[in-house]
Design a protein around this motif. Structure first.
Motif, PDB file in Angstrom:
ATOM      1  N   THR A  33      45.363  31.824  -2.295  1.00  0.00           N
ATOM      2  CA  THR A  33      44.107  31.750  -3.119  1.00  0.00           C
ATOM      3  C   THR A  33      45.167  32.234  -4.163  1.00  0.00           C
ATOM      4  OG1 THR A  33      43.323  33.502  -1.598  1.00  0.00           O
ATOM      5  CG2 THR A  33      42.543  33.455  -4.179  1.00  0.00           C
ATOM      6  N   ASP A  35      45.236  31.769  -8.485  1.00  0.00           N
ATOM      7  CA  ASP A  35      44.884  32.958  -9.663  1.00  0.00           C
ATOM      8  C   ASP A  35      43.767  32.371 -10.859  1.00  0.00           C
ATOM      9  OD1 ASP A  35      43.980  34.620 -10.985  1.00  0.00           O
ATOM     10  OD2 ASP A  35      46.522  35.759 -11.754  1.00  0.00           O
ATOM     11  N   SER A  36      42.641  32.229 -10.882  1.00  0.00           N
ATOM     12  CA  SER A  36      41.864  31.552 -11.562  1.00  0.00           C
ATOM     13  C   SER A  36      42.318  31.876 -12.837  1.00  0.00           C
ATOM     14  CB  SER A  36      40.436  32.088 -11.473  1.00  0.00           C
ATOM     15  OG  SER A  36      40.093  32.864 -11.562  1.00  0.00           O
ATOM     16  N   ASN A  37      43.082  33.099 -13.180  1.00  0.00           N
ATOM     17  CA  ASN A  37      43.137  33.458 -14.583  1.00  0.00           C
ATOM     18  C   ASN A  37      44.559  33.319 -14.809  1.00  0.00           C
ATOM     19  OD1 ASN A  37      41.182  35.019 -14.646  1.00  0.00           O
ATOM     20  ND2 ASN A  37      42.085  36.961 -13.275  1.00  0.00           N
ATOM     21  N   SER A  38      44.964  32.116 -14.291  1.00  0.00           N
ATOM     22  CA  SER A  38      46.110  31.800 -15.099  1.00  0.00           C
ATOM     23  C   SER A  38      46.404  31.340 -16.312  1.00  0.00           C
ATOM     24  CB  SER A  38      46.763  30.619 -13.919  1.00  0.00           C
ATOM     25  OG  SER A  38      47.124  31.019 -12.544  1.00  0.00           O
TER      26      SER A  38
END
Length: 317
Positions: A33, A35-38
């Protein structure tokens, strides 16, 4: 005349490659998955600049070879009506447009790219070829279709809303296009609101360079400029392609989405994603499959498994 090169697309089974890749622990990071906080990604203008620099580095054109297989994969481009109009999206240095122009001596191509450098190389490449009447049949223009959409001279709002009513006039008037020079942008005077849409859209290794979140908008733009019954011809990187597996973990910028060191990006498609993107924009699926090609690296003798997704989609009448 030299022997025509053979072309293969079923050298191995995609499902078998999938099993091998997903069972390899060293490749597991590709399927984790994301990481959308990249960190934030480059802006659209930075994306365009990255491709412009890419074409400057490869200005000799040797990086891109003429796609001679194209007319075998998409024979509709040979059997189409006289003076059919093709919109080549993401034309690069002209490696897709050139075989089409060679193969059909009265087809007209409008070719766009987000890179001015690419357009210059394409214009040079096409005009240096021995293709007849190229000045009247090849028209490059700058456009980032995933951000700004296509210009209205391709298909204005009025024509997009009335394609069905105009269809009969476009068919009966097809032989007059050459005389009226309708394919010439400078001829779109007060009496011509646009060229009336296109018969084909080609997306050949272009959509993968568009950020995933902008793909639906980009495909709807292609749908909007196609005439009813028109075809969108698609070919792009497939899931588990060799080039995907070579990306290091830090190059991931999304799920199945990667950023090269030069700032250009690439997405790797599975058939379900392609189907959802195109049918979700109104297209009817005609063909959709993996092309699996095995080749050998001449320098080290290693086998290379290439995977591409091939598709044909129609805009309903």
């Amino acid at each position: 005349m030299g022997k025509e090169a053979e072309y293969f697309s079923k050298d191995f089974e995609w499902e078998k490659l999938k099993e091998e890749v997903e069972s390899n622990p060293s490749l597991s990071y590709h399927f984790q998955t994301f990481d959308s906080n990249s960190p934030s990604l480059p802006s659209p203008s930075q994306d365009s600049q990255a491709w412009n620099q890419f074409h400057i580095r490869h200005s000799t054109g040797r990086f891109f070879k003429e796609r001679r297989y194209l007319l075998k994969e998409f024979p509709e481009l040979l059997s189409c009506d006289e003076y059919s109009i093709v919109l080549e999206v993401g034309c690069g240095n002209g490696s897709t447009a050139l075989p089409i122009l060679r193969g059909r001596d009265n087809i007209i191509i409008y070719a766009c790219d987000c890179s001015n450098e690419a357009l210059e190389r394409a214009n040079e490449m096409i005009h240096a070829s021995n293709v007849g009447s190229v000045t009247d049949r090849f028209h490059p223009f700058r456009c980032d279709f995933s951000i700004n959409g296509f210009p209205k001279w391709l298909a204005c709002d009025s024509c997009q809303g009335n394609f069905l009513q105009k269809q009969h006039d476009q068919i009966s008037d097809v032989k007059e296009k050459k005389e009226t020079n309708l394919n010439d942008l400078s001829s779109l005077g007060e009496s011509k609101c646009c060229i009336g849409g296109v018969d084909f859209v080609t997306l050949i290794f272009t959509l993968s360079a568009v950020p995933l979140h902008r793909m639906p908008t980009a495909i709807r733009e292609c749908f909007s400029v196609l005439k009813p019954g028109g075809l969108l011809l698609f070919r792009d990187y497939g899931l588990y392609d060799m080039t995907m597996l070579r990306f290091e973990p830090e190059k991931r910028v999304g799920f199945r989405e990667y950023m090269r060191s030069d700032g250009t990006r690439s997405y790797f498609f599975c058939m379900d994603t392609v189907r959802d993107l195109f049918t979700g924009s109104g297209f009817t699926e005609l063909e959709l499959e993996y092309c699996c090609v095995k080749s050998t690296n001449r320098r080290n003798g290693k086998s290379m498994h290439r995977v591409w997704v091939h598709g044909k989609f129609r805009k309903p009448f």
